[in-house]
Design a protein around this motif. Sequence first.
Motif, PDB file in Angstrom:
ATOM      1  N   ILE A 143       1.880   2.065  10.140  1.00  0.00           N
ATOM      2  CA  ILE A 143       0.840   1.518  11.012  1.00  0.00           C
ATOM      3  C   ILE A 143       1.407   1.292  12.410  1.00  0.00           C
ATOM      4  N   LEU A 144       2.594   0.684  12.494  1.00  0.00           N
ATOM      5  CA  LEU A 144       3.223   0.429  13.794  1.00  0.00           C
ATOM      6  C   LEU A 144       3.473   1.724  14.564  1.00  0.00           C
ATOM      7  N   GLU A 145       3.755   2.796  13.832  1.00  0.00           N
ATOM      8  CA  GLU A 145       3.992   4.104  14.455  1.00  0.00           C
ATOM      9  C   GLU A 145       2.684   4.815  14.798  1.00  0.00           C
ATOM     10  N   GLY A 146       1.556   4.211  14.440  1.00  0.00           N
ATOM     11  CA  GLY A 146       0.260   4.815  14.727  1.00  0.00           C
ATOM     12  C   GLY A 146      -0.124   5.945  13.786  1.00  0.00           C
ATOM     13  N   LYS A 147       0.547   6.017  12.652  1.00  0.00           N
ATOM     14  CA  LYS A 147       0.297   7.104  11.702  1.00  0.00           C
ATOM     15  C   LYS A 147      -0.722   6.732  10.630  1.00  0.00           C
ATOM     16  N   MET A 148      -0.860   5.430  10.347  1.00  0.00           N
ATOM     17  CA  MET A 148      -1.865   4.939   9.405  1.00  0.00           C
ATOM     18  C   MET A 148      -2.730   3.911  10.125  1.00  0.00           C
ATOM     19  N   LYS A 149      -3.953   3.756   9.644  1.00  0.00           N
ATOM     20  CA  LYS A 149      -4.901   2.831  10.257  1.00  0.00           C
ATOM     21  C   LYS A 149      -4.541   1.383   9.938  1.00  0.00           C
ATOM     22  N   GLN A 150      -4.707   0.521  10.939  1.00  0.00           N
ATOM     23  CA  GLN A 150      -4.507  -0.909  10.731  1.00  0.00           C
ATOM     24  C   GLN A 150      -5.514  -1.413   9.712  1.00  0.00           C
ATOM     25  N   GLY A 151      -5.072  -2.320   8.861  1.00  0.00           N
ATOM     26  CA  GLY A 151      -5.962  -2.844   7.835  1.00  0.00           C
ATOM     27  C   GLY A 151      -5.297  -3.923   7.015  1.00  0.00           C
ATOM     28  N   GLY A 152      -5.798  -4.103   5.817  1.00  0.00           N
ATOM     29  CA  GLY A 152      -5.279  -5.125   4.927  1.00  0.00           C
ATOM     30  C   GLY A 152      -4.156  -4.595   4.051  1.00  0.00           C
ATOM     31  N   ILE A 153      -3.143  -5.427   3.868  1.00  0.00           N
ATOM     32  CA  ILE A 153      -2.033  -5.104   2.974  1.00  0.00           C
ATOM     33  C   ILE A 153      -1.768  -6.343   2.131  1.00  0.00           C
ATOM     34  N   GLY A 154      -1.850  -6.167   0.834  1.00  0.00           N
ATOM     35  CA  GLY A 154      -1.572  -7.259  -0.088  1.00  0.00           C
ATOM     36  C   GLY A 154      -0.506  -6.844  -1.081  1.00  0.00           C
ATOM     37  N   VAL A 155       0.470  -7.709  -1.300  1.00  0.00           N
ATOM     38  CA  VAL A 155       1.556  -7.413  -2.232  1.00  0.00           C
ATOM     39  C   VAL A 155       1.323  -8.216  -3.510  1.00  0.00           C
ATOM     40  N   TYR A 156       1.242  -7.516  -4.628  1.00  0.00           N
ATOM     41  CA  TYR A 156       1.044  -8.124  -5.943  1.00  0.00           C
ATOM     42  C   TYR A 156       2.247  -7.788  -6.815  1.00  0.00           C
ATOM     43  N   ASN A 157       2.290  -8.329  -8.014  1.00  0.00           N
ATOM     44  CA  ASN A 157       3.438  -8.104  -8.900  1.00  0.00           C
ATOM     45  C   ASN A 157       3.653  -6.638  -9.247  1.00  0.00           C
ATOM     46  N   THR A 158       2.563  -5.898  -9.474  1.00  0.00           N
ATOM     47  CA  THR A 158       2.700  -4.532  -9.975  1.00  0.00           C
ATOM     48  C   THR A 158       2.102  -3.466  -9.077  1.00  0.00           C
ATOM     49  N   PHE A 159       1.506  -3.842  -7.954  1.00  0.00           N
ATOM     50  CA  PHE A 159       0.880  -2.859  -7.067  1.00  0.00           C
ATOM     51  C   PHE A 159       0.794  -3.398  -5.651  1.00  0.00           C
ATOM     52  N   THR A 160       0.439  -2.498  -4.735  1.00  0.00           N
ATOM     53  CA  THR A 160       0.207  -2.851  -3.338  1.00  0.00           C
ATOM     54  C   THR A 160      -1.230  -2.495  -2.984  1.00  0.00           C
ATOM     55  N   HIS A 161      -1.920  -3.430  -2.360  1.00  0.00           N
ATOM     56  CA  HIS A 161      -3.278  -3.186  -1.875  1.00  0.00           C
ATOM     57  C   HIS A 161      -3.184  -2.698  -0.433  1.00  0.00           C
ATOM     58  N   TYR A 162      -3.945  -1.646  -0.114  1.00  0.00           N
ATOM     59  CA  TYR A 162      -4.070  -1.175   1.273  1.00  0.00           C
ATOM     60  C   TYR A 162      -5.533  -0.912   1.535  1.00  0.00           C
TER      61      TYR A 162
END
Length: 123
Positions: free
Chosen positions: A95-114
């Motif tokens: 995201i910082l490099e401008g390659k992915m869109k800004q949005g939500g990121i959530g870290v869970y025990n077994t997965f990552t939300h984007y």
Amino acid sequence: MRLTKNFSLSEFDCNDGTEMPSELLTNVLELAENLQVLRDFVGVPIKINSAYRSLRYNAIIGGSKSSQHLFAKAADVVIESKSPEQVANIIKALILEGKMKQGGIGVYNTFTHYDIRGHKARW
């Protein structure tokens, strides 16, 4: 139907078997294109645990009433060789490099939300 080089539409359907409504195709295509950037960067498959959710399914699992999953703008992902925190950090860097869109990121025990909500949200 193939959305990108590595993602097909069926991967984004609701886990209760509900197909994603056609009016959300633009959203899921944008989400898939962003996930393809991540896939190309890590060079290994990405498993989508949950993407689009029907209202009914979202309620059953206790999802937020304003969840980005309801709009086909979110995916919970797993990269076998990476921890959820590592996946989140890679997404943040892209995201910082401008390659992915800004949005939500959530870290869970077994997965990552984007999600592609268009503004920064972290949890």
